[in-house]
Write a protein that holds these residues in place. Structure first.
Motif, PDB file in Angstrom:
ATOM      1  N   GLN A 210     -14.552   8.076  15.573  1.00 49.38           N
ATOM      2  CA  GLN A 210     -13.838   6.809  15.721  1.00 49.38           C
ATOM      3  C   GLN A 210     -13.942   5.980  14.442  1.00 49.38           C
ATOM      4  O   GLN A 210     -12.945   5.400  13.975  1.00 49.38           O
ATOM      5  CB  GLN A 210     -14.406   6.014  16.900  1.00 49.38           C
ATOM      6  N   PHE A 211     -15.141   5.941  13.879  1.00 48.72           N
ATOM      7  CA  PHE A 211     -15.376   5.162  12.663  1.00 48.72           C
ATOM      8  C   PHE A 211     -14.524   5.698  11.507  1.00 48.72           C
ATOM      9  O   PHE A 211     -13.927   4.928  10.750  1.00 48.72           O
ATOM     10  CB  PHE A 211     -16.860   5.232  12.279  1.00 48.72           C
ATOM     11  N   GLU A 212     -14.451   7.013  11.393  1.00 48.30           N
ATOM     12  CA  GLU A 212     -13.658   7.628  10.325  1.00 48.30           C
ATOM     13  C   GLU A 212     -12.177   7.260  10.471  1.00 48.30           C
ATOM     14  O   GLU A 212     -11.513   6.922   9.490  1.00 48.30           O
ATOM     15  CB  GLU A 212     -13.812   9.145  10.340  1.00 48.30           C
ATOM     16  N   GLU A 213     -11.656   7.328  11.679  1.00 46.32           N
ATOM     17  CA  GLU A 213     -10.246   7.014  11.914  1.00 46.32           C
ATOM     18  C   GLU A 213      -9.941   5.555  11.561  1.00 46.32           C
ATOM     19  O   GLU A 213      -8.917   5.256  10.924  1.00 46.32           O
ATOM     20  CB  GLU A 213      -9.877   7.301  13.377  1.00 46.32           C
ATOM     21  N   GLU A 214     -10.827   4.649  11.965  1.00 50.16           N
ATOM     22  CA  GLU A 214     -10.637   3.230  11.643  1.00 50.16           C
ATOM     23  C   GLU A 214     -10.779   2.993  10.145  1.00 50.16           C
ATOM     24  O   GLU A 214     -10.066   2.165   9.566  1.00 50.16           O
ATOM     25  CB  GLU A 214     -11.653   2.373  12.412  1.00 50.16           C
ATOM     26  N   LEU A 215     -11.699   3.726   9.522  1.00 54.44           N
ATOM     27  CA  LEU A 215     -11.913   3.598   8.081  1.00 54.44           C
ATOM     28  C   LEU A 215     -10.658   3.959   7.299  1.00 54.44           C
ATOM     29  O   LEU A 215     -10.250   3.250   6.374  1.00 54.44           O
ATOM     30  CB  LEU A 215     -13.076   4.496   7.650  1.00 54.44           C
ATOM     31  N   TYR A 216     -10.010   5.067   7.681  1.00 52.98           N
ATOM     32  CA  TYR A 216      -8.816   5.502   6.964  1.00 52.98           C
ATOM     33  C   TYR A 216      -7.678   4.500   7.122  1.00 52.98           C
ATOM     34  O   TYR A 216      -6.905   4.264   6.184  1.00 52.98           O
ATOM     35  CB  TYR A 216      -8.377   6.885   7.440  1.00 52.98           C
ATOM     36  N   LYS A 217      -7.551   3.905   8.292  1.00 50.24           N
ATOM     37  CA  LYS A 217      -6.534   2.869   8.490  1.00 50.24           C
ATOM     38  C   LYS A 217      -6.830   1.651   7.622  1.00 50.24           C
ATOM     39  O   LYS A 217      -5.931   1.064   7.010  1.00 50.24           O
ATOM     40  CB  LYS A 217      -6.463   2.461   9.970  1.00 50.24           C
ATOM     41  N   HIS A 218      -8.097   1.269   7.582  1.00 53.11           N
ATOM     42  CA  HIS A 218      -8.529   0.130   6.777  1.00 53.11           C
ATOM     43  C   HIS A 218      -8.211   0.362   5.303  1.00 53.11           C
ATOM     44  O   HIS A 218      -7.620  -0.493   4.629  1.00 53.11           O
ATOM     45  CB  HIS A 218     -10.036  -0.072   6.987  1.00 53.11           C
ATOM     46  N   ILE A 219      -8.584   1.529   4.795  1.00 53.71           N
ATOM     47  CA  ILE A 219      -8.355   1.834   3.379  1.00 53.71           C
ATOM     48  C   ILE A 219      -6.857   1.916   3.091  1.00 53.71           C
ATOM     49  O   ILE A 219      -6.397   1.483   2.029  1.00 53.71           O
ATOM     50  CB  ILE A 219      -9.066   3.138   2.981  1.00 53.71           C
ATOM     51  N   HIS A 220      -6.098   2.465   4.030  1.00 51.42           N
ATOM     52  CA  HIS A 220      -4.645   2.515   3.861  1.00 51.42           C
ATOM     53  C   HIS A 220      -4.074   1.110   3.701  1.00 51.42           C
ATOM     54  O   HIS A 220      -3.243   0.862   2.813  1.00 51.42           O
ATOM     55  CB  HIS A 220      -3.993   3.204   5.056  1.00 51.42           C
ATOM     56  N   ILE A 221      -4.501   0.183   4.542  1.00 51.50           N
ATOM     57  CA  ILE A 221      -3.999  -1.186   4.471  1.00 51.50           C
ATOM     58  C   ILE A 221      -4.300  -1.795   3.104  1.00 51.50           C
ATOM     59  O   ILE A 221      -3.449  -2.474   2.509  1.00 51.50           O
ATOM     60  CB  ILE A 221      -4.605  -2.048   5.595  1.00 51.50           C
ATOM     61  N   GLU A 222      -5.504  -1.541   2.589  1.00 47.72           N
ATOM     62  CA  GLU A 222      -5.868  -2.111   1.286  1.00 47.72           C
ATOM     63  C   GLU A 222      -5.140  -1.409   0.143  1.00 47.72           C
ATOM     64  O   GLU A 222      -4.506  -2.053  -0.706  1.00 47.72           O
ATOM     65  CB  GLU A 222      -7.384  -2.036   1.088  1.00 47.72           C
ATOM     66  N   ASN A 223      -5.237  -0.078   0.093  1.00 44.53           N
ATOM     67  CA  ASN A 223      -4.654   0.681  -1.026  1.00 44.53           C
ATOM     68  C   ASN A 223      -3.135   0.565  -1.092  1.00 44.53           C
ATOM     69  O   ASN A 223      -2.569   0.448  -2.186  1.00 44.53           O
ATOM     70  CB  ASN A 223      -5.017   2.164  -0.910  1.00 44.53           C
TER      71      ASN A 223
END
Length: 246
Positions: A210-223
């Motif tokens: 779950q943490f990994e999936e949320e992390l990738y969304k978070h990084i996508h929003i920033e990058n």
């Protein structure tokens, strides 16, 4: 279909975050190398383009405002990242560090990969905490200054702008974190839970996934949303100050 073929993967996800589920399903990276065209990504993964286009088109296009990050104002997006994503990570990092140690201590002799998994958890979570601290103390306040300058027609000083080399460092840190979680995923066989695993073991793997999936969304929003828009805003303000600036 033609519209999708002309867009990068990052653009597709930015326009509809619901499509992230489709790309994750096919192991297509929309976070770190999202500038790739859909056709190229399918070619590399040996996926039939027609099939994935059908899946993407089937995703609900009625995107609620609360998920339409690409349409949000930058200051609202920053507050969302701090109050939702950063808070989520801070809360769950303590949990992951604790359970990583606990499960490794109990099962590492039977499941050899757990020692390395726990080591990576401890390292990457410390890195994420430091990374978020740097964003909140330097990058985010600067972007809010840019927003204020535009709203009030103020001059800006871009000396030591965190949107130059420092932001490249932040993107590099994002990629390193992604590589670490990819390694954790490989070591755990994509978070496969053994049949005889105890509750702590199960919870750790489920929480990691779950943490990994949320992390990738978070990084996508920033990058792919925040950083490009912040750079665009900075260029706009500089142009207003100096019309002859290229």
């Amino acid at each position: 279909m033609k519209d999708l073929l002309k867009k990068s993967i990052a653009t597709i996800v930015s326009e509809n975050i619901n499509t992230a589920t489709i790309f994750r399903k096919h192991n297509i990276d929309f976070t770190f190398h999202g500038n790739m065209l859909l056709s190229k990504a399918c070619e590399e993964k040996n996926i039939k383009l027609k099939n994935i286009v059908t899946e993407l088109n089937s995703v609900n296009q009625n995107l609620y405002y609360l998920k339409d990050y690409n349409s949000w104002k930058l200051d609202f997006l920053i507050d969302f990242l701090i109050n939702i994503h950063h808070e989520y990570k801070e809360d769950n990092i303590l949990f992951l560090k604790d359970y990583g140690n606990k499960v490794a201590n109990i099962y590492a002799s039977e499941y050899k990969e757990l020692k390395e998994v726990n080591k990576l958890i401890q390292e990457v979570t410390d890195s994420i905490l430091e990374h978020m601290k740097n964003e909140e103390s330097t990058l985010f306040p600067y972007v809010k200054k840019l927003i204020d300058a535009k709203n009030k027609n103020l001059q800006i000083d871009i000396k030591n702008s965190p949107l130059n080399d420092p932001i490249d460092s932040l993107e590099d840190e994002h990629e390193e974190v992604g590589k670490t979680f990819n390694k954790i995923s490989q070591l755990t066989n994509n978070y496969y839970i053994p049949k005889d695993a105890c509750i702590s073991f199960k919870v750790l793997y489920l929480k990691l996934q779950q943490f990994e999936e949320e992390l990738y969304k978070h990084i996508h929003i920033e990058n792919n949303i925040l950083f490009p828009k912040a750079k665009k805003l900075e260029r706009y303000l500089l142009k207003q100050q100096d019309p002859y600036l290229n």
